[in-house]
Design a protein around this motif. Structure first.
Motif, short mmCIF file in Angstrom:
data_model
loop_
_atom_site.label_atom_id
_atom_site.label_comp_id
_atom_site.label_asym_id
_atom_site.label_seq_id
_atom_site.Cartn_x
_atom_site.Cartn_y
_atom_site.Cartn_z
N SER A 66 -5.00 -0.32 -9.77
CA SER A 66 -4.03 -0.22 -8.34
C SER A 66 -2.63 0.01 -8.61
N GLU A 68 -0.96 -2.11 -7.42
CA GLU A 68 -0.56 -3.51 -5.84
C GLU A 68 -0.81 -4.82 -6.49
N THR A 69 -1.28 -4.06 -8.08
CA THR A 69 -1.23 -5.23 -8.51
C THR A 69 -0.71 -4.89 -9.85
N LYS A 70 0.49 -6.00 -10.65
CA LYS A 70 0.70 -6.26 -11.73
C LYS A 70 0.17 -5.55 -12.45
N LYS A 261 -10.74 -9.70 -4.85
CA LYS A 261 -9.20 -10.64 -3.74
C LYS A 261 -8.28 -11.54 -4.05
N SER A 264 -5.79 -9.39 -5.98
CA SER A 264 -4.66 -9.10 -5.56
C SER A 264 -3.53 -9.86 -5.45
N TRP A 265 -4.41 -11.64 -5.11
CA TRP A 265 -3.48 -12.41 -4.56
C TRP A 265 -2.86 -12.99 -6.68
N ALA A 268 -0.33 -10.16 -7.07
CA ALA A 268 0.15 -9.23 -6.47
C ALA A 268 1.96 -8.81 -7.34
N LYS A 269 2.33 -7.95 -7.00
CA LYS A 269 3.81 -7.32 -7.12
C LYS A 269 4.52 -7.16 -6.35
#
Length: 269
Positions: A66, A68-70, A261, A264-265, A268-269
């Motif tokens: 993803s 969206e994630t580090k 979820k 993702s939290w 998160a980048k």
């Protein structure tokens, strides 16, 4: 695409002097881990033996790909037959004497395992990039250790946490109900402005409603932990995230479904 590159998985064991036993662990890292010269944030999880039941192989693969994630490292610690004694709160056992080795487990995490990971793997030296999570009693353990060692963690995630853990049996009509140990842990603890919290509960986590207020105890207990954290200085929403899963139960399928979820939290980048 004719082939797929799987994430790197390492399985091993670490002998803990504090616990006087070998602790089985699993590390999962993105394929870039091998050629990377940088260190990675770490997601540490209790109850790592539930890796397959949570479908974490698929979940982590998606998270690693993803944008969206580090990039991060997952580390799962397996428990053994002493789970009810090693997990809990380091400050005290519950009223039935459970959690008697929780202090030793905390010392294993902080004094032994974290230094080991930082020495042997490309684990970040920045404590704010460390996230600790767990489910049920493992969630209470992760919360207790992270809250009391905020110089080692930046975030903590709790799925259906056992915040009912108490110093004495519940007394009917005890409106304050301060015997729940987590509330006293927070009250006596030190505020750490960087620390962030993520809580999950299912609307069907249980059916018990000891104070007959129409809210199941699992949700009540979690919301009161959140309230205690706000009294300490943490903001909700803001520092604290709460996810209530409608129809969610106190089980691995529910936690597995909400785990993406959480990642993702957490990353998160």
């Amino acid at each position: 695409m004719l082939f797929q590159i799987e994430p790197i998985t390492i399985k091993g064991s670490y002998f803990s002097k504090n616990l006087n036993r070998s602790v089985i662990f699993r590390i999962v890292a993105p394929i870039d881990y091998l050629k990377s010269s940088t260190e990675f944030p770490v997601l540490l999880m209790n109850d790592g033996q539930d890796y397959d039941a949570l479908f974490l192989s698929e979940i982590l693969s998606l998270a690693f790909s993803s944008k969206e994630t580090k990039p991060f490292i997952y580390v799962g610690l397996s428990c053994n037959e002493n789970r009810i004694h090693e997990y809990g709160t380091a400050s005290t056992t519950d009223f039935k004497g459970r959690g008697g080795q929780a202090l030793k487990y905390s010392k294993f995490i902080i004094d032994e395992f974290l230094p080991f990971l930082k020495k042997e793997f490309k684990a970040s030296k920045d404590f704010k990039e460390w996230v600790y999570c767990g489910m049920s009693l493992g969630g209470l353990s992760a919360f207790d250790i992270a809250f009391n060692n905020s110089d080692k963690f930046g975030k903590v995630g709790v799925f259906s946490g056992s915040f009912w853990w108490r110093k004495k049996a519940y007394i009917k009509n005890d409106l304050k109900d301060r015997s729940r140990i987590a509330l006293e842990v927070i009250k006596k603890g030190v505020y750490a402005p960087h620390l962030k919290f993520w809580f999950e509960c299912g609307s069907q986590d249980e059916t018990a409603d000891r104070n007959n207020n129409g809210i199941i105890d699992a949700i009540d207990d979690t919301l009161e932990v959140i309230n205690e954290l706000t009294l300490k200085g943490y903001t909700y929403p803001g520092d604290i995230t709460y996810v209530q899963v409608e129809g969610g139960k106190h089980d691995l399928p529910t936690w597995g479904k909400v785990f993406p979820k959480f990642i993702s939290w957490a990353m998160a980048k």
